[in-house]
Every structure is written in structure tokens, then in C-alpha cells.
Write a protein that holds these residues in place. Sequence first.
Motif, PDB file in Angstrom:
ATOM      1  N   LEU A   1     -39.527   7.903  23.517  1.00 49.57           N
ATOM      2  CA  LEU A   1     -41.098   8.445  22.255  1.00 49.57           C
ATOM      3  C   LEU A   1     -41.584   9.659  22.788  1.00 49.57           C
ATOM      4  O   LEU A   1     -41.926   9.903  21.638  1.00 49.57           O
ATOM      5  CB  LEU A   1     -41.389   7.382  23.107  1.00 49.57           C
ATOM      6  CG  LEU A   1     -42.931   6.476  21.541  1.00 49.57           C
ATOM      7  CD1 LEU A   1     -42.321   6.399  20.799  1.00 49.57           C
ATOM      8  CD2 LEU A   1     -43.962   5.738  22.230  1.00 49.57           C
TER       9      LEU A   1
ATOM     10  N   ILE B   1     -49.630   3.840  19.182  1.00 55.25           N
ATOM     11  CA  ILE B   1     -49.665   5.008  18.624  1.00 55.25           C
ATOM     12  C   ILE B   1     -50.777   5.367  17.857  1.00 55.25           C
ATOM     13  O   ILE B   1     -50.684   6.694  17.742  1.00 55.25           O
ATOM     14  CB  ILE B   1     -48.273   4.654  17.609  1.00 55.25           C
ATOM     15  CG1 ILE B   1     -47.568   4.040  18.853  1.00 55.25           C
ATOM     16  CG2 ILE B   1     -47.599   5.761  16.529  1.00 55.25           C
ATOM     17  CD1 ILE B   1     -45.237   3.561  18.292  1.00 55.25           C
TER      18      ILE B   1
ATOM     19  N   VAL C   1     -41.841  -0.066  13.134  1.00 57.37           N
ATOM     20  CA  VAL C   1     -42.351  -0.335  14.030  1.00 57.37           C
ATOM     21  C   VAL C   1     -43.423  -1.504  12.939  1.00 57.37           C
ATOM     22  O   VAL C   1     -43.539  -2.390  13.530  1.00 57.37           O
ATOM     23  CB  VAL C   1     -43.553   0.461  14.728  1.00 57.37           C
ATOM     24  CG1 VAL C   1     -44.333  -0.172  15.454  1.00 57.37           C
ATOM     25  CG2 VAL C   1     -42.396   1.127  15.681  1.00 57.37           C
TER      26      VAL C   1
ATOM     27  N   HIS D   1     -37.374  -0.779  22.706  1.00 52.22           N
ATOM     28  CA  HIS D   1     -38.250  -0.110  22.593  1.00 52.22           C
ATOM     29  C   HIS D   1     -39.410  -0.249  21.660  1.00 52.22           C
ATOM     30  O   HIS D   1     -38.706   0.227  20.335  1.00 52.22           O
ATOM     31  CB  HIS D   1     -37.067   0.856  22.261  1.00 52.22           C
ATOM     32  CG  HIS D   1     -36.041   1.854  23.537  1.00 52.22           C
ATOM     33  ND1 HIS D   1     -36.928   1.510  24.843  1.00 52.22           N
ATOM     34  CD2 HIS D   1     -34.652   1.131  23.473  1.00 52.22           C
ATOM     35  CE1 HIS D   1     -35.043   1.234  25.656  1.00 52.22           C
ATOM     36  NE2 HIS D   1     -34.055   1.107  24.209  1.00 52.22           N
TER      37      HIS D   1
ATOM     38  N   GLY E   1     -41.889   1.649  20.916  1.00 54.81           N
ATOM     39  CA  GLY E   1     -42.415   2.719  20.483  1.00 54.81           C
ATOM     40  C   GLY E   1     -41.892   3.034  19.030  1.00 54.81           C
ATOM     41  O   GLY E   1     -42.691   3.954  17.840  1.00 54.81           O
ATOM     42  N   ASP E   2     -40.656   2.693  18.667  1.00 53.01           N
ATOM     43  CA  ASP E   2     -40.258   2.901  17.958  1.00 53.01           C
ATOM     44  C   ASP E   2     -38.565   2.380  17.346  1.00 53.01           C
ATOM     45  O   ASP E   2     -38.079   2.680  16.378  1.00 53.01           O
ATOM     46  CB  ASP E   2     -38.560   4.434  18.887  1.00 53.01           C
ATOM     47  CG  ASP E   2     -37.409   3.991  20.093  1.00 53.01           C
ATOM     48  OD1 ASP E   2     -37.450   2.862  20.194  1.00 53.01           O
ATOM     49  OD2 ASP E   2     -38.248   5.210  20.307  1.00 53.01           O
TER      50      ASP E   2
ATOM     51  N   PRO F   1     -49.291   5.752   9.013  1.00 51.97           N
ATOM     52  CA  PRO F   1     -49.529   6.335  11.126  1.00 51.97           C
ATOM     53  C   PRO F   1     -49.235   6.109  11.688  1.00 51.97           C
ATOM     54  O   PRO F   1     -48.656   6.497  12.632  1.00 51.97           O
ATOM     55  CB  PRO F   1     -50.673   6.963  10.445  1.00 51.97           C
ATOM     56  CG  PRO F   1     -50.880   6.246   9.304  1.00 51.97           C
ATOM     57  CD  PRO F   1     -49.971   5.951   8.728  1.00 51.97           C
ATOM     58  N   GLY F   2     -49.379   4.386  12.092  1.00 48.41           N
ATOM     59  CA  GLY F   2     -48.926   3.450  12.854  1.00 48.41           C
ATOM     60  C   GLY F   2     -47.508   3.864  13.058  1.00 48.41           C
ATOM     61  O   GLY F   2     -47.001   3.637  14.462  1.00 48.41           O
ATOM     62  N   GLU F   3     -46.888   4.029  12.478  1.00 52.44           N
ATOM     63  CA  GLU F   3     -44.960   4.858  12.572  1.00 52.44           C
ATOM     64  C   GLU F   3     -44.291   5.768  12.742  1.00 52.44           C
ATOM     65  O   GLU F   3     -43.170   5.885  13.060  1.00 52.44           O
ATOM     66  CB  GLU F   3     -43.967   3.871  11.849  1.00 52.44           C
ATOM     67  CG  GLU F   3     -44.425   2.451  11.410  1.00 52.44           C
ATOM     68  CD  GLU F   3     -43.733   2.035  10.165  1.00 52.44           C
ATOM     69  OE1 GLU F   3     -43.137   2.660   9.352  1.00 52.44           O
ATOM     70  OE2 GLU F   3     -43.580   0.823  10.067  1.00 52.44           O
ATOM     71  N   LEU F   4     -45.265   6.695  12.762  1.00 51.63           N
ATOM     72  CA  LEU F   4     -44.938   8.158  12.820  1.00 51.63           C
ATOM     73  C   LEU F   4     -44.622   8.517  12.156  1.00 51.63           C
ATOM     74  O   LEU F   4     -43.655  10.074  12.065  1.00 51.63           O
ATOM     75  CB  LEU F   4     -44.983   8.528  14.452  1.00 51.63           C
ATOM     76  CG  LEU F   4     -45.972   8.390  15.506  1.00 51.63           C
ATOM     77  CD1 LEU F   4     -45.137   8.770  16.634  1.00 51.63           C
ATOM     78  CD2 LEU F   4     -46.961   8.877  15.295  1.00 51.63           C
TER      79      LEU F   4
ATOM     80  N   GLN G   1     -52.942  13.683  12.456  1.00 52.21           N
ATOM     81  CA  GLN G   1     -51.563  14.103  13.367  1.00 52.21           C
ATOM     82  C   GLN G   1     -51.582  14.806  12.206  1.00 52.21           C
ATOM     83  O   GLN G   1     -52.251  15.400  11.623  1.00 52.21           O
ATOM     84  CB  GLN G   1     -50.976  12.219  12.470  1.00 52.21           C
ATOM     85  CG  GLN G   1     -50.577  10.970  12.911  1.00 52.21           C
ATOM     86  CD  GLN G   1     -50.233  10.094  12.894  1.00 52.21           C
ATOM     87  OE1 GLN G   1     -49.371  10.183  12.092  1.00 52.21           O
ATOM     88  NE2 GLN G   1     -50.334   8.836  13.327  1.00 52.21           N
TER      89      GLN G   1
ATOM     90  N   MET H   1     -36.706   6.413  14.043  1.00 54.33           N
ATOM     91  CA  MET H   1     -36.488   7.374  14.631  1.00 54.33           C
ATOM     92  C   MET H   1     -35.693   7.139  15.664  1.00 54.33           C
ATOM     93  O   MET H   1     -35.320   8.524  16.110  1.00 54.33           O
ATOM     94  CB  MET H   1     -37.427   7.229  16.089  1.00 54.33           C
ATOM     95  CG  MET H   1     -38.990   7.244  15.415  1.00 54.33           C
ATOM     96  SD  MET H   1     -40.208   8.117  17.091  1.00 54.33           S
ATOM     97  CE  MET H   1     -41.672   6.844  16.026  1.00 54.33           C
ATOM     98  N   LYS H   2     -34.902   6.273  15.681  1.00 49.42           N
ATOM     99  CA  LYS H   2     -33.690   6.017  15.769  1.00 49.42           C
ATOM    100  C   LYS H   2     -33.009   6.077  15.940  1.00 49.42           C
ATOM    101  O   LYS H   2     -33.004   4.341  15.192  1.00 49.42           O
ATOM    102  CB  LYS H   2     -33.790   5.542  17.820  1.00 49.42           C
ATOM    103  CG  LYS H   2     -34.614   5.870  19.017  1.00 49.42           C
ATOM    104  CD  LYS H   2     -35.009   5.799  19.933  1.00 49.42           C
ATOM    105  CE  LYS H   2     -33.471   4.730  21.213  1.00 49.42           C
ATOM    106  NZ  LYS H   2     -34.279   3.868  22.155  1.00 49.42           N
TER     107      LYS H   2
ATOM    108  N   LYS I   1     -40.520  12.620  10.792  1.00 51.12           N
ATOM    109  CA  LYS I   1     -41.110  11.951  12.327  1.00 51.12           C
ATOM    110  C   LYS I   1     -42.420  12.663  12.244  1.00 51.12           C
ATOM    111  O   LYS I   1     -42.444  14.056  12.093  1.00 51.12           O
ATOM    112  CB  LYS I   1     -40.249  12.270  13.473  1.00 51.12           C
ATOM    113  CG  LYS I   1     -41.303  11.915  14.855  1.00 51.12           C
ATOM    114  CD  LYS I   1     -40.804  11.823  15.729  1.00 51.12           C
ATOM    115  CE  LYS I   1     -41.322  11.693  17.188  1.00 51.12           C
ATOM    116  NZ  LYS I   1     -40.447  11.992  18.177  1.00 51.12           N
TER     117      LYS I   1
ATOM    118  N   PRO J   1     -49.442  12.730  16.468  1.00 50.67           N
ATOM    119  CA  PRO J   1     -50.847  12.938  17.049  1.00 50.67           C
ATOM    120  C   PRO J   1     -51.532  14.288  16.991  1.00 50.67           C
ATOM    121  O   PRO J   1     -49.936  15.027  17.925  1.00 50.67           O
ATOM    122  CB  PRO J   1     -50.596  12.275  18.387  1.00 50.67           C
ATOM    123  CG  PRO J   1     -49.850  11.693  18.216  1.00 50.67           C
ATOM    124  CD  PRO J   1     -48.456  11.404  17.988  1.00 50.67           C
TER     125      PRO J   1
END
Lengths: 486, 376
Positions: free
Chosen positions: A169, A254, A357, A383, A385-386, B63-66, B88, B152-153, B180, B183
Motif C-alpha cells: 500500500l 485512506i 476498495v 490486503h 487497503g488495495d 478518493p477512498g480508493e486513491l 490528494q 492498485m494490484k 493512482k 494524499p
Amino acid sequence: MSTIVMPEPDAAILVRKDEIVAALSAALPGDAVISDPDETKAYECDALTAYRCPPLAVVLPRTTEEVAAAMRICHEMGVKVVPRGAGTSLAGGALPTADSVILATLRLRDVLEIDTANRFIRVQSGVTNLSVSAELEPEGFFYAPDPSSQLACTIAGNIAMNSGGAHCLKYGVTTNNLMGVRMVLATGEIVELGGPVLGMPGLDLLGLICGSEGQLAIVTEATLRILPRPQGARPMLIGFDSAEVAGECVARIIRSGLLPVAIEYMDDVCLRAVEDFAKAGYPDCTAVLIVEVEGSEEEIADQVARIKAIADQLNPVEFRISRNADESLAIWKGRKSAFGAMGRIGDYLCLDGTVPVSKLPYTLKRIGELSKEYGLEVANVFHAGDGNMHPLILFNANKPGDLERAEAFGAEILRVCVDVGGCLTGEHGVGIEKRDLMTSQYAPDDMAIQMEVKNTFDPGWLLNPAKVFPLDSSRPYRDAAARGAA
Amino acid sequence: MEAVLEQVAPKDEAELAAFVTDSRAAGRRLRIEGGGTRLPSGAVAADTRLTTRDMAGIVTYEPGELTLIARVGTPVEEIEATLAAEGQALAFEPMDHRVLLGTNGTPTIGGMVAANVSGPRRVQAGACRDHLLGVRFVDGQGRIIKNGGRVMKNVTGLDLGKLLAGSFGTFGVLTEVALKTLPMGETQQTLAFPGVSVRQAVEIFSTALGTPFEVSGAAFHDGTAWLRVEGLAKQVGYRRTRLTALFGSRPIDLLDEAESRRLWRALRYVQHFAGTPDPVWRILVKPTDAPAVVAALLEMGGQASLDWGGGLIWYGGPADPSALRRAAHPGHAFLVRGPADAPIFPPEPRAVSDLSNALRRTFDPAGIFNPGLMGA
């Protein structure tokens, strides 16, 4: 039997086994070629143990040049090559075929250069992930990607699968920490990409190689970005009675501007198994988050206070902050032993889909519904956060049809992941396991261009056969390659 | 010659795909542009300018997931303002090339990705390509292709986004990018080290970047080295105190938040070379090689500054391109502003350029995307 089909081995190669082994043996040191069926059996599978097939032979080179020599011979003789690190792939990424040679990087074990002023380490690709950070510890540095198999898994495998871990993350995955490689193409040609410089001179071929699952080249050396060790780290445990509220807590943390190094999630099925196995002292509730922050004492205290304020608004059943190293270990103990704990209950399939998420609560709900439909229990540990989920589907390998049912259940979960905007695999790779699901994420043209890239690097389709691309999709390319070789 | 080029601005992906398909059949060579602010005008031998600026707009921002998804013609400024409203940012601090190049037009998110543009925070947070989660693009056959996604992954299949980022339009015309977001630090401060040499500056950088104090900027110009710390207010105060103690024997000036933001904006835009007459080069080196490379460059005249802890040299001066590239070796020198006849990209080893050219033919068989750029 299981449901993933592998192609029929090439009979013309099988009958030439002695000739192929002789050619490899002539080019490599005596102990570098294994062909005795008793010994090659050790390489018949990786961590996706439901699928097994002894290879034609195994090659264990010690240098890039030996890898190149082996590759040249296989190229000339039209022999398929399956690259293998430590064989910890959960996706069957290192599964052999009967007509292929395993090229293992295990003996490529040297640390070549540590340069803290320029913040990199250069290693042969067979070193293990954990040993890289161990080498760096006296210097006060570490290598960030930390897949849970890090004790055993090699950098070669990490690069092939673009491995992640619990701390990505904040620190990113392998591709964000890889600066350069030395690699061998299918023809045996040695190519270097990148190095201790923050950028490529032209195209980012390095980014293409990372995560290419052995389809394009075999990496023998790697330059890795290293980071100073943080002053301290502290986990906290937050328990909730609702999966939705736990998911909301993740999103709020987050959004608040904090960037914890890890946010891990465990559901009630997992919590009970872990409690029986590891006695980690976890609360009996629906969902537990483990959140870890880093920094100095003062910085940690500040971040913990902010996270507590966020969590308190959501009425957690428990908020436990580690007060010392022992308590930190205790909080992580259950999470780290989760797979082992599940393994004690029975056989399981470990999935690896990622979802946005915000879609975590919905996805968890769907998994619960599907669990009832299929009559198979599932534990969720991942995980958060991601959004990288690891549903563990429990089944009984000795019960006929159970593995097939678990696989069908898994496929359905992965389709849910794709449908909500996620993907089939966040860090384990496609291998054979998700190969036939690729078309649910990618349209024909999306697949075609990937196979054209593969074809550009490996026109003979000799590298890591029958992985990543569905056999039906890749057939025209493979047929053309076979005609070219004939 | 540039002035007479016809310009085409497709409104959407389908219109773009049809135009590319037609261009391939007609052998029409295309100069691919977003806002047209980054590439020198003579760099491409084209018949038509294809701009993506009309394919604009933010598709989703969570925003909560970037996570942010935007069509490529969206102005970078619009995206930065949208992110800033949620606290962000694009962590890699993309440069606005208009300041240095004196170009007009509006920098787009697509152009930023196509050129893999990263600013001072790259040393800590990674490059633009590290924050690219997924792409949609039209290839040289007019096929609409998606790769990666919005999470992200994601290791599903080959990562073609990395190929597209930094390929300057030669592999395909991007239509949509997923990035991505991160913050923004609550606050920031900068330590200034006046009166230091290039060698001393790199020593300061290597020491500071080897600490856990998360230095997010390490640059040098005109005898002063700067270190930036960002984060929550408590973190910034703590990190500043520790770094100051670490370099206790050196004179250090402290820049407050406003001064710090001004300084890094100027460094990010390479403002010190704006309006100067000489060519400007961007040179990537191993940080500890920077002092020797800078010394060799300055012997040929001109000025140099450092960013990325010494890993990036900005050089403005009259040095001969071949002599400059020899001095930079084994680093890579890119021409950012200067004579139209010098190659923009550094040469690559034959095995690498063979692979790159073969891949380019795979994505663009007819060679219609930005001919003349990036070696082919």
C-alpha cells in the motif's frame, strides 16, 4: 481429475530426450543437468499441487552465460523451457510439461553489489526475497516487496509474477522497486535493461518484462531499489461486527490522508480457524482489520490517534494498539499463520482477485451467497487497503468432484471481481490457474495484442508453454510456430 | 512546414479508431499530440496532426480508493484541482513544459502519460508510470485496446501500460488512463544548504535519502542544495529537526511552507532555464556519477542543476550533442529544448533497439504514429 487442460506433449521431442539431455550436458557443468525420472519428479509441480507433470529434464545453471547456453540449445532443438524460481507459485506458473526442460534459477545465488549511496542492490535472480533484506539489514536498508512466501521465493519469481505483499500500500509492488535486469531471450541472446538510474533511455521494456510470467525472457540478474528501514512500526487491531462497516473504516482511513503501510482484513471463518491454531487472542467478531503505521514514536502516536478517532465513529467491538514488540508479534501472528491455519482444517484453493476498495462489502456478500450455493466454506483474508482479496475455498481433495466444484466456485468469484471493476489476479499471476478466465477480463483484441508481444519475443512459443493465454486463443500462434519449426 | 499540417481532433474513441484505420490504409503519417506543449515541432515527419484534446473529462474519481480515471484530453490542471479539493495529488509532480519550452496550449493527462513526465518527488514516490493503473488506446491497426484496470494490484496478463507510458505516441493513441492518486502531505518545509559544491550536494542527498525521514525532494542549483520534508504536521517538524541535527556542522536555512512550495514549483518547471538561449538537456545518471558528469559538461560551457538526489541533471548550454552524450555515459541524455537536428533520445544497445523496433512494428505495422521519433 481437475479441469485445467494442458496440451498433449510433443511426441517428436519426447523420443529425442537422450539427444537433448546429451546436448545440454555437453554445454553445461556435470551437475547442472538432471534427467533421471526419480530426480526430475521433485520439479513436477509448484505450490498449485493439484497439477503435476515431471519435466523432460531440469537444468540448474550458475551463471547468466550458462542460462544462455541452455537456452540456445533448447532454441535450436525446438524444446520448450519452463522457468522456475523456488516453485512457490500458487497459480501453476512453474508447472512443467512432459516435453519441456525446467530452467531453475536456484543456483544463481550471488549478491553482486550493494550501494547505499545510490540506493540499490544488484543480485543474481535466484536469491530469496527475504535474504535480500537480510543482506541489507546491517546497512539499515530493506527491499520493500514482501510476498508471504518470502522465506522461500526468489527474486526471479518475484519479477516474473510482479509480486506484492502486505506492505505494498505504501511501497508499491515489484515493478515499482525494480531498476534493471540482465536477461536471456528465447534465442539465448543476453540483454540488459535499466540499471542504477531512475529511467530508461527509450521504451520501458523493463516494465513489460516485470510480471510477464516467463513468457518473454528469463531474468538472471536484477538491480533493486532499496529503502532505509523505518525507525519503528506499530500494528493495531480493530474488530467490527459487520463487514460493511469494516470496509467503510478502510475507505475512511485512506480518505483521511493517512497512508498506513498495511491494512489487512480477516473474516469470521478465518478468525475462528486462526484462533484454534495460533491462539493469537483475536476477538470473536465478524471482521478484523490489522492496520500498521510507521515512523518515530511521536509520529506513530499521532497516526494511531487519528486512526482511533476514525474507527471510534464506527463503534468497533475492539480497538487494540500494540504496546510493545511482543504485542506487535501477537497481532501479526494470526494473520501470518492464516494460510497454515486454514490448511489444518482441510484442502483449500487460494484466490487472488482484486476489487475496487468501495466494492469490498458487496464482493464479500456475493462470496457468502456463492458459498451457500456451492456448499463449500470460504474464508476471507486479504490486503484491504488495495482491494487485493484472498478468498480461501475449503474442499476435500479425497472427495470425488470436490476440487472441480471448488474450481468452479473460484472462477465464479473471480468473475465477480472483474464485473465490479477489478481483476483476476492481484499478485499471484495467471499461470495455468486463471489462464482460461482471461477472456472474461480481456476482449479478443486486448488478448491479441498481448499474444503479438509474446510472439515478438518468442516466435517459437517455447517459453513457459500453456500459461497465461487460453489455449484456444493462442492456438493460431502456436500452430504457426510449429509450422515454422517443421 | 508544421503550420500547414491539417489538424484532426476526434471526439471519441470510435471516431479516433476509424480515423487511424483510414490513415493506415492511406499511408497517412500522424503527429500525435495532447495539448502540444512538450515535443519540439520538428521532431516528427508527419502529414497530419492528430490531437486528443477533444476526448476530455474525468470518468471517475474515488478518493477512498486513491483512483482516478480520465479521458486523455483532460487538462492536467483540471485533474490537479479536482484532486486537491480532496487533499490528494499526483504524487510524481508532473512538470508543465510550457515554462521551459515557451509553448502554448494546455498540457493534457494523456500527454503526461505518453511522455512519462515526473517531477522532483519522483525520487521518493516513483515516476508517472509507477502510478499508472490502466490504459485504453487505439493501436496502429485501429483496434481499441484496454490493458490493466483501475485497481492498485493487478498482474493479469502483460503490462502494456508501461510500454505506452513514455512511448510518446509511437505505440498507440491513448484514449483513457487510470492513475493512482495519493494524499498530499498536510504541510512541508525545506532545508537549504547554501554555498555547497555539486559533490557536497550529492553527499548531502545520499546521506539524507539514506535516512528514514522520507525526504521527498533533493535538488541543487547555483550553489544551494535543498531537502524537502512533507507529511502530517508532526512528521514534518520531527523530520526537519532530525535532519538538521544530522547535518549539524553545516549552515542551514529553513524555508517555511509557502517558501518551500514556491521553490519546488520553480524546480519542477525548471524555471531557471526558461528564456535562456541555449539548448536544454535532461540527463539521467547514477547519483554519485553526477559530480563528474557535471564537471565535464561545464567544461563545455553552460550551467547545470540537479534533481532526484543527483540522479537527474538539467543542463543548459552549448555542448555538442555527441560530446555531451559521451560525458553522460553510462547515463542517458535527452534533448528537451534545442536544435531540431539533434536526436532527442539517447542511443540504445543494438539488442535493445532491435526489440523496441520489433515491438513498435507489432503495435504500428504501417509506421504511421510519430514517424522519426524514438529511433524509427
